[in-house]
Design a protein around this motif. Structure first.
Motif, mmCIF file in Angstrom:
data_model
loop_
_atom_site.group_PDB
_atom_site.id
_atom_site.type_symbol
_atom_site.label_atom_id
_atom_site.label_comp_id
_atom_site.label_asym_id
_atom_site.label_seq_id
_atom_site.Cartn_x
_atom_site.Cartn_y
_atom_site.Cartn_z
ATOM 1 N N ARG A 144 0.846 -1.194 0.000
ATOM 2 C CA ARG A 144 0.000 0.000 0.000
ATOM 3 C C ARG A 144 0.885 1.250 0.000
ATOM 4 N NH1 ARG A 144 -2.716 -1.335 5.486
ATOM 5 N NH2 ARG A 144 -0.478 -1.688 5.805
ATOM 6 N N VAL A 145 0.711 2.084 -1.009
ATOM 7 C CA VAL A 145 1.547 3.264 -1.192
ATOM 8 C C VAL A 145 0.750 4.525 -0.863
ATOM 9 C CG1 VAL A 145 2.845 4.651 -2.858
ATOM 10 C CG2 VAL A 145 2.934 2.144 -2.974
ATOM 11 N N ALA A 146 1.244 5.299 0.085
ATOM 12 C CA ALA A 146 0.665 6.609 0.404
ATOM 13 C C ALA A 146 1.421 7.640 -0.438
ATOM 14 C CB ALA A 146 0.801 6.908 1.889
ATOM 15 N N TYR A 147 0.836 8.019 -1.574
ATOM 16 C CA TYR A 147 1.569 8.887 -2.497
ATOM 17 C C TYR A 147 1.360 10.368 -2.175
ATOM 18 C CZ TYR A 147 -2.714 9.719 -5.316
ATOM 19 O OH TYR A 147 -3.963 10.090 -5.752
ATOM 20 N N LEU A 148 2.343 11.173 -2.577
ATOM 21 C CA LEU A 148 2.351 12.602 -2.274
ATOM 22 C C LEU A 148 1.796 13.423 -3.434
ATOM 23 C CD1 LEU A 148 5.908 12.983 -0.663
ATOM 24 C CD2 LEU A 148 3.771 12.236 0.410
ATOM 25 N N SER A 149 1.451 14.662 -3.131
ATOM 26 C CA SER A 149 0.964 15.578 -4.166
ATOM 27 C C SER A 149 2.125 16.311 -4.827
ATOM 28 C CB SER A 149 -0.021 16.584 -3.560
ATOM 29 O OG SER A 149 0.585 17.283 -2.486
ATOM 30 N N THR A 150 3.184 15.565 -5.118
ATOM 31 C CA THR A 150 4.327 16.055 -5.885
ATOM 32 C C THR A 150 4.625 15.022 -6.958
ATOM 33 O OG1 THR A 150 5.940 14.974 -4.446
ATOM 34 C CG2 THR A 150 5.327 17.236 -3.891
ATOM 35 N N ALA A 151 5.360 15.437 -7.959
ATOM 36 C CA ALA A 151 5.572 14.544 -9.100
ATOM 37 C C ALA A 151 6.783 13.644 -8.931
ATOM 38 C CB ALA A 151 5.694 15.356 -10.385
ATOM 39 N N ASN A 152 6.969 13.083 -7.731
ATOM 40 C CA ASN A 152 8.038 12.087 -7.619
ATOM 41 C C ASN A 152 7.544 10.781 -8.228
ATOM 42 O OD1 ASN A 152 7.198 10.038 -5.500
ATOM 43 N ND2 ASN A 152 6.943 11.928 -4.322
ATOM 44 N N TYR A 153 8.470 9.861 -8.470
ATOM 45 C CA TYR A 153 8.116 8.676 -9.246
ATOM 46 C C TYR A 153 7.249 7.678 -8.489
ATOM 47 C CZ TYR A 153 11.485 10.405 -12.673
ATOM 48 O OH TYR A 153 12.147 11.172 -13.604
ATOM 49 N N LEU A 154 7.270 7.698 -7.159
ATOM 50 C CA LEU A 154 6.364 6.830 -6.426
ATOM 51 C C LEU A 154 4.931 7.343 -6.543
ATOM 52 C CD1 LEU A 154 6.563 4.229 -4.763
ATOM 53 C CD2 LEU A 154 6.597 5.623 -2.697
ATOM 54 N N PRO B 251 -3.879 11.965 -2.781
ATOM 55 C CA PRO B 251 -2.543 12.420 -2.384
ATOM 56 C C PRO B 251 -2.498 12.920 -0.940
ATOM 57 C CG PRO B 251 -3.605 14.142 -3.646
ATOM 58 C CD PRO B 251 -4.555 12.969 -3.649
ATOM 59 N N TYR B 252 -1.316 12.755 -0.335
ATOM 60 C CA TYR B 252 -1.059 13.221 1.019
ATOM 61 C C TYR B 252 0.016 14.310 0.998
ATOM 62 C CZ TYR B 252 -3.064 8.781 2.849
ATOM 63 O OH TYR B 252 -3.863 7.722 3.175
ATOM 64 N N ASN B 253 0.047 15.127 2.047
ATOM 65 C CA ASN B 253 1.265 15.896 2.294
ATOM 66 C C ASN B 253 2.232 14.952 3.000
ATOM 67 O OD1 ASN B 253 1.057 16.105 5.236
ATOM 68 N ND2 ASN B 253 -0.620 17.548 4.886
ATOM 69 N N PRO B 254 3.528 15.257 3.020
ATOM 70 C CA PRO B 254 4.498 14.297 3.568
ATOM 71 C C PRO B 254 4.216 13.858 4.997
ATOM 72 C CG PRO B 254 5.640 15.968 2.294
ATOM 73 C CD PRO B 254 4.207 16.412 2.388
ATOM 74 N N ALA B 255 3.825 14.786 5.860
ATOM 75 C CA ALA B 255 3.576 14.427 7.262
ATOM 76 C C ALA B 255 2.407 13.458 7.382
ATOM 77 C CB ALA B 255 3.319 15.677 8.089
ATOM 78 N N ASP B 256 1.332 13.720 6.656
ATOM 79 C CA ASP B 256 0.161 12.845 6.725
ATOM 80 C C ASP B 256 0.457 11.479 6.102
ATOM 81 O OD1 ASP B 256 -1.301 14.764 8.022
ATOM 82 O OD2 ASP B 256 -2.366 15.462 6.235
ATOM 83 N N ALA B 257 1.297 11.459 5.079
ATOM 84 C CA ALA B 257 1.669 10.186 4.453
ATOM 85 C C ALA B 257 2.448 9.322 5.433
ATOM 86 C CB ALA B 257 2.495 10.440 3.195
ATOM 87 N N ARG B 258 3.370 9.939 6.159
ATOM 88 C CA ARG B 258 4.126 9.175 7.163
ATOM 89 C C ARG B 258 3.206 8.663 8.266
ATOM 90 N NH1 ARG B 258 7.813 13.470 6.274
ATOM 91 N NH2 ARG B 258 7.258 14.475 8.251
ATOM 92 N N THR B 259 2.241 9.480 8.650
ATOM 93 C CA THR B 259 1.279 9.053 9.666
ATOM 94 C C THR B 259 0.474 7.853 9.177
ATOM 95 O OG1 THR B 259 1.097 11.282 10.596
ATOM 96 C CG2 THR B 259 -0.712 9.769 11.051
ATOM 97 N N ALA B 260 0.111 7.859 7.905
ATOM 98 C CA ALA B 260 -0.647 6.739 7.338
ATOM 99 C C ALA B 260 0.141 5.440 7.457
ATOM 100 C CB ALA B 260 -0.984 7.025 5.874
ATOM 101 N N VAL B 261 1.445 5.514 7.216
ATOM 102 C CA VAL B 261 2.285 4.317 7.341
ATOM 103 C C VAL B 261 2.434 3.923 8.809
ATOM 104 C CG1 VAL B 261 4.567 3.325 6.904
ATOM 105 C CG2 VAL B 261 3.533 4.837 5.194
#
Length: 327
Positions: free
Chosen positions: A44-54, A77-87
């Motif tokens: 399960r990938v929590a992806y960000l609202s930036t155009a990185n390859y993940l 999409p998540y912001n980085p902090a919320d994405a880390r929280t999801a993991v």
């Protein structure tokens, strides 16, 4: 006689059990981690609202093909902090962040494993002076305010590394922490004298009439790039899936070298204006690198910078928090 016969039977049964165990073990070893090769496994990938390859992988078949027969699920999409929280809360397994943020996390003994570096030359990070300030150089920022995302994060690193490279004292400026979503308003309204930022926010600042790019990371020796991470538990349980995701990222990186619109299309999807997209299109196209000996060395160098800048107290054990997916 009866006892001897029973021993014979027991020995035969034991031998048959050993053979069965050997066959079972051989079957597992032929597929690596057997638990990661069932069609019920999922990454399960929590992806960000930036155009990185993940993030851009969600529009491709690469990840699904590489992970098969397991599956991949993208949420965001998540912001980085919320994405880390999801993991961390168990709702996702993988996400992305900056290498500096990763160093901060492992310096706090958080259970993360990095498996791929998304490297670029640094022209998508920098410091931009706001319109009407008359600021033409880094030294002109002495006594002025610079907006950053947060202490110890990318913006803070940009300020310290740019000033150190120029032989200047970063403590002579006032850093103002704020959400990147507020950068544009603060920048254009004169609430801050400059911003230290990256990606779409840098492009937006550069496109602001009257603004001046003072320095970009390509000029001062950049080590702060994007990095893709998974939870320690997922890396331990499914190393083959992590390596499969690395291979998918490499394929996406290779495709982007020929078709950089993969990046600009993602920014359009997240609502960027044509003006901002045009600036993003001028930035270096990233490439995926493994965290092999060279990748590990780069991370350890940045970790030392984080100690030197006072962001962390001591060097973390970077080696124990990375996976070389080429092995």
């Amino acid at each position: 006689m009866m006892i001897r016969t029973n021993h014979t039977i027991i020995r035969k049964l034991a031998a048959l059990g050993a053979v069965a165990l050997l066959l079972s073990s051989t079957a597992c070893s032929a597929h690596g981690n057997a638990s990661a090769n069932t069609d019920t496994d999922i990454m399960r990938v929590a992806y960000l609202s930036t155009a990185n390859y993940l993030t851009t992988l969600k529009n491709e078949q690469f990840a699904q093909d590489e992970l098969a027969p397991a599956t991949v699920k993208f949420t965001g999409p998540y912001n980085p902090a919320d994405a880390r929280t999801a993991v961390q809360s168990g709702n996702a397994d993988a996400t992305s962040t900056g290498t500096g943020s990763f160093i901060n996390l492992i310096a706090q003994d958080q259970p993360w494993v990095a498996f791929a570096i998304e490297y670029y030359d640094g022209d998508s990070q920098g410091i931009v002076a706001a319109p009407g300030t008359g600021i033409d150089s880094l030294k002109d920022l002495y006594g002025k305010t610079i907006a950053i995302d947060s202490k110890g994060a990318t913006g803070d690193y940009i300020v310290h590394q740019a000033f150190a490279n120029a032989g200047l004292d970063a403590s002579q400026v006032t850093e103002v922490e704020m959400s990147p979503s507020n950068f544009s308003a603060a920048f254009s309204s004169g609430q801050v004298d400059a911003i230290a930022t990256f990606d779409q926010n840098l492009a937006s600042a550069m496109a602001t009439p009257g603004a001046k790019l003072l320095v970009n990371a390509k000029e001062y020796g950049n080590l702060n790039v994007s990095i893709h991470i998974v939870s320690q538990s997922f890396a331990d349980e499914h190393p083959d899936l992590v390596k499969a995701m690395y291979r998918a990222l490499v394929k996406e990186s290779d495709k982007a070298q020929e078709h950089p619109e993969i990046i600009t299309d993602a920014y359009r999807e997240f609502g960027a204006s044509d003006e901002i997209v045009d600036q993003v299109a001028k930035f270096d196209v990233p490439e995926i690198l493994p965290i092999d000996a060279d990748g590990l060395d780069m991370l350890e160098q940045q970790a030392q910078q984080y100690v030197d800048f006072g962001f962390i107290d001591a060097l973390p054990d970077v080696k124990s928090h990375v996976m070389d997916c080429t092995k």
